[in-house]
Design a protein around this motif. Structure first.
Motif, PDB file in Angstrom:
ATOM      1  N   THR A 137       0.865  -1.364   0.221  1.00 42.02           N
ATOM      2  CA  THR A 137      -0.144  -0.190   0.166  1.00 42.02           C
ATOM      3  C   THR A 137       0.753   1.253   0.076  1.00 42.02           C
ATOM      4  O   THR A 137       1.962   1.044   0.636  1.00 42.02           O
ATOM      5  CB  THR A 137      -0.935   0.127   1.244  1.00 42.02           C
ATOM      6  OG1 THR A 137      -0.035  -0.094   2.556  1.00 42.02           O
ATOM      7  CG2 THR A 137      -1.729  -1.009   1.311  1.00 42.02           C
ATOM      8  N   ARG A 138       0.407   2.165  -0.685  1.00 38.24           N
ATOM      9  CA  ARG A 138       0.965   3.638  -0.746  1.00 38.24           C
ATOM     10  C   ARG A 138      -0.303   4.937  -0.584  1.00 38.24           C
ATOM     11  O   ARG A 138      -1.156   4.471  -0.884  1.00 38.24           O
ATOM     12  CB  ARG A 138       1.778   3.808  -2.172  1.00 38.24           C
ATOM     13  CG  ARG A 138       3.062   2.791  -2.227  1.00 38.24           C
ATOM     14  CD  ARG A 138       3.670   3.218  -3.630  1.00 38.24           C
ATOM     15  NE  ARG A 138       4.498   2.399  -3.860  1.00 38.24           N
ATOM     16  CZ  ARG A 138       4.904   1.214  -4.344  1.00 38.24           C
ATOM     17  NH1 ARG A 138       3.465   0.549  -4.978  1.00 38.24           N
ATOM     18  NH2 ARG A 138       5.841   0.578  -4.680  1.00 38.24           N
ATOM     19  N   CYS A 139       0.236   5.632  -0.022  1.00 34.15           N
ATOM     20  CA  CYS A 139      -0.626   6.671   0.264  1.00 34.15           C
ATOM     21  C   CYS A 139      -0.207   7.917  -0.430  1.00 34.15           C
ATOM     22  O   CYS A 139       0.490   8.922  -0.061  1.00 34.15           O
ATOM     23  CB  CYS A 139      -0.579   7.204   1.834  1.00 34.15           C
ATOM     24  SG  CYS A 139      -0.951   5.769   2.790  1.00 34.15           S
ATOM     25  N   ASN A 140      -0.550   7.800  -1.789  1.00 35.90           N
ATOM     26  CA  ASN A 140      -0.295   8.821  -2.707  1.00 35.90           C
ATOM     27  C   ASN A 140      -1.609   9.568  -2.892  1.00 35.90           C
ATOM     28  O   ASN A 140      -2.258   9.478  -3.762  1.00 35.90           O
ATOM     29  CB  ASN A 140       0.166   8.228  -4.113  1.00 35.90           C
ATOM     30  CG  ASN A 140       1.487   7.682  -3.978  1.00 35.90           C
ATOM     31  OD1 ASN A 140       2.394   7.930  -3.183  1.00 35.90           O
ATOM     32  ND2 ASN A 140       1.658   6.498  -4.907  1.00 35.90           N
ATOM     33  N   TYR A 141      -1.639  10.571  -1.982  1.00 39.05           N
ATOM     34  CA  TYR A 141      -2.852  11.586  -2.245  1.00 39.05           C
ATOM     35  C   TYR A 141      -2.652  12.658  -3.121  1.00 39.05           C
ATOM     36  O   TYR A 141      -3.715  13.508  -3.665  1.00 39.05           O
ATOM     37  CB  TYR A 141      -3.347  12.082  -0.752  1.00 39.05           C
ATOM     38  CG  TYR A 141      -3.642  10.643   0.108  1.00 39.05           C
ATOM     39  CD1 TYR A 141      -4.971  10.200  -0.156  1.00 39.05           C
ATOM     40  CD2 TYR A 141      -2.923  10.600   1.283  1.00 39.05           C
ATOM     41  CE1 TYR A 141      -5.231   9.239   0.583  1.00 39.05           C
ATOM     42  CE2 TYR A 141      -3.302   9.698   2.088  1.00 39.05           C
ATOM     43  CZ  TYR A 141      -4.279   8.886   1.768  1.00 39.05           C
ATOM     44  OH  TYR A 141      -4.811   7.723   2.517  1.00 39.05           O
ATOM     45  N   PHE A 142      -1.382  13.590  -3.243  1.00 38.35           N
ATOM     46  CA  PHE A 142      -1.169  14.473  -3.791  1.00 38.35           C
ATOM     47  C   PHE A 142      -0.957  14.505  -5.178  1.00 38.35           C
ATOM     48  O   PHE A 142      -0.245  13.038  -5.596  1.00 38.35           O
ATOM     49  CB  PHE A 142      -0.142  15.580  -3.204  1.00 38.35           C
ATOM     50  CG  PHE A 142      -0.559  15.825  -1.946  1.00 38.35           C
ATOM     51  CD1 PHE A 142      -1.393  16.564  -1.546  1.00 38.35           C
ATOM     52  CD2 PHE A 142       0.240  15.244  -0.877  1.00 38.35           C
ATOM     53  CE1 PHE A 142      -1.817  17.263  -0.357  1.00 38.35           C
ATOM     54  CE2 PHE A 142      -0.180  15.644   0.639  1.00 38.35           C
ATOM     55  CZ  PHE A 142      -1.130  16.598   0.779  1.00 38.35           C
ATOM     56  N   PRO A 143      -1.246  15.076  -6.240  1.00 36.77           N
ATOM     57  CA  PRO A 143      -0.901  14.797  -7.665  1.00 36.77           C
ATOM     58  C   PRO A 143       0.700  14.699  -8.002  1.00 36.77           C
ATOM     59  O   PRO A 143       0.819  13.775  -8.620  1.00 36.77           O
ATOM     60  CB  PRO A 143      -1.424  15.987  -8.288  1.00 36.77           C
ATOM     61  CG  PRO A 143      -2.456  16.573  -7.380  1.00 36.77           C
ATOM     62  CD  PRO A 143      -1.899  16.261  -5.968  1.00 36.77           C
ATOM     63  N   ASN A 144       1.395  15.304  -7.485  1.00 32.62           N
ATOM     64  CA  ASN A 144       2.754  15.040  -7.600  1.00 32.62           C
ATOM     65  C   ASN A 144       3.248  13.702  -7.199  1.00 32.62           C
ATOM     66  O   ASN A 144       4.147  12.879  -8.176  1.00 32.62           O
ATOM     67  CB  ASN A 144       3.691  16.095  -6.512  1.00 32.62           C
ATOM     68  CG  ASN A 144       5.370  16.283  -7.179  1.00 32.62           C
ATOM     69  OD1 ASN A 144       5.425  16.492  -8.413  1.00 32.62           O
ATOM     70  ND2 ASN A 144       5.923  15.772  -6.457  1.00 32.62           N
ATOM     71  N   ALA A 145       3.048  13.186  -6.316  1.00 32.48           N
ATOM     72  CA  ALA A 145       3.100  11.588  -5.694  1.00 32.48           C
ATOM     73  C   ALA A 145       2.595  10.872  -6.639  1.00 32.48           C
ATOM     74  O   ALA A 145       3.243   9.698  -7.007  1.00 32.48           O
ATOM     75  CB  ALA A 145       2.909  11.646  -4.294  1.00 32.48           C
TER      76      ALA A 145
END
Length: 124
Positions: A30-38
């Motif tokens: 799992t990854r927490c990529n909430y922001f567009p850059n990430a």
């Protein structure tokens, strides 16, 4: 029941609960990529990555190497004003970062559905 007994019961339950939560989450990727850059950088890193002839020529020079490209894809910043533009059947992204020698670079990447192609590396 005294306070220290209630606190001991609370701690035992908390530790058991944390153990089960750790078991459930440790097996998942799992990854927490909430922001567009990430999200963009994660998408570019997870696809097969290819180098265009111009990018390969720049990599053969001595001021930049493939580790700098990987670090920029890990820690760089996507310039969304110049990115997400349809180009050659994919979308062009501009990623800014630094080399290990502290030289600022800009990567021009075409993001296709099944692969990502590094078109150019620009020294600033």
């Amino acid at each position: 029941m005294k306070f220290y007994q209630r606190f001991a019961y609370y701690l035992v339950g908390f530790v058991i609960g944390m153990f089960f939560v750790a078991m459930v989450w440790s097996g998942k990727d799992t990854r927490c990529n909430y922001f567009p850059n990430a999200r963009v950088l994660n998408d570019l890193r997870n696809k097969p990555f290819h180098y265009d002839t111009e990018a390969s020529r720049k990599l053969s020079e001595d001021w930049v190497d493939s580790i700098d490209v990987k670090n920029t894809l890990q820690y760089g910043d996507v310039d969304f004003d110049k990115s997400n533009i349809p180009d050659e059947g994919g979308k062009r992204y501009i990623v800014e970062g630094k080399t290990t020698k502290d030289v600022e670079i800009t990567l021009e990447i075409i993001n296709y559905e099944s692969k990502a192609v590094l078109k150019n590396i620009i020294r600033k």
